[in-house]
Design a protein around this motif. Structure first.
Motif, mmCIF file in Angstrom:
data_model
loop_
_atom_site.group_PDB
_atom_site.id
_atom_site.type_symbol
_atom_site.label_atom_id
_atom_site.label_comp_id
_atom_site.label_asym_id
_atom_site.label_seq_id
_atom_site.Cartn_x
_atom_site.Cartn_y
_atom_site.Cartn_z
ATOM 1 N N ILE A 169 -0.448 -8.876 -46.736
ATOM 2 C CA ILE A 169 0.836 -9.500 -46.427
ATOM 3 C C ILE A 169 0.719 -11.017 -46.548
ATOM 4 O O ILE A 169 1.597 -11.669 -47.115
ATOM 5 N N ASP A 170 -0.388 -11.560 -46.053
ATOM 6 C CA ASP A 170 -0.595 -13.010 -46.158
ATOM 7 C C ASP A 170 -0.647 -13.440 -47.622
ATOM 8 O O ASP A 170 -0.081 -14.463 -47.997
ATOM 9 N N TRP A 225 0.713 -11.922 -50.234
ATOM 10 C CA TRP A 225 2.058 -11.787 -50.826
ATOM 11 C C TRP A 225 2.937 -12.959 -50.428
ATOM 12 O O TRP A 225 3.744 -13.443 -51.197
ATOM 13 N N GLY A 226 2.779 -13.407 -49.192
ATOM 14 C CA GLY A 226 3.577 -14.523 -48.694
ATOM 15 C C GLY A 226 3.269 -15.843 -49.360
ATOM 16 O O GLY A 226 4.073 -16.767 -49.343
ATOM 17 N N LYS A 227 2.083 -15.976 -49.954
ATOM 18 C CA LYS A 227 1.679 -17.221 -50.598
ATOM 19 C C LYS A 227 2.151 -17.337 -52.037
ATOM 20 O O LYS A 227 2.026 -18.376 -52.648
#
Length: 106
Positions: free
Chosen positions: A99-100, A102-104
Motif C-alpha cells: 500500500i505504501d 502504491w501511494g508513492k
C-alpha cells in the motif's frame, strides 16, 4: 427495494465466479444446502454458516441479513478489514508495504 438473503448469496457468488460447488466447499456446506439458501426463503442458516458464507463472499453478515442493505463501500471495507485482522503479522506488514508503494506512485 428489498433483496433477499438468497438473492444476495447468488449475486455475490456469481460475481466472484464461484460455482455452487465452490461456495459449498469454501463454507463447509453441501451444494444442495447452498442451492436451497439461494432458491428457497424457508432456509435460515445458523450463525456459523452465515459467517462462513459472508467471509467467502467478502461481505458482512449484517449485510446478508438486512433486506434493505446494499453492498456499499462501508460493507466491503468491513469485510476487508475483518479478513486483514486475521492475517499473521508478517503478512499484514507485506500488505502495508504494498500500500505504501502504491501511494508513492505519481
Amino acid at each position: 427495494m428489498t433483496t433477499s438473503l438468497g438473492e444476495k448469496i447468488r449475486h455475490h457468488r456469481q460475481e466472484k465466479g464461484y460455482s455452487l460447488d465452490k461456495l459449498a466447499e469454501l463454507t463447509e456446506s453441501s451444494k444442495s444446502y447452498i442451492w436451497e439458501l439461494e432458491n428457497r426463503d424457508t432456509r435460515k442458516p445458523s450463525a456459523e454458516k452465515l459467517t462462513r458464507i459472508a467471509q467467502a463472499l467478502s461481505v458482512t453478515t449484517d449485510y446478508l441479513l438486512d433486506e434493505k442493505a446494499t453492498p456499499d463501500e462501508k460493507v466491503l471495507q468491513e469485510a476487508f478489514f475483518r479478513k486483514f485482522s486475521k492475517l499473521e503479522d508478517e503478512d499484514k506488514k507485506k500488505i502495508e508495504q504494498m500500500i505504501d508503494m502504491w501511494g508513492k506512485k505519481d
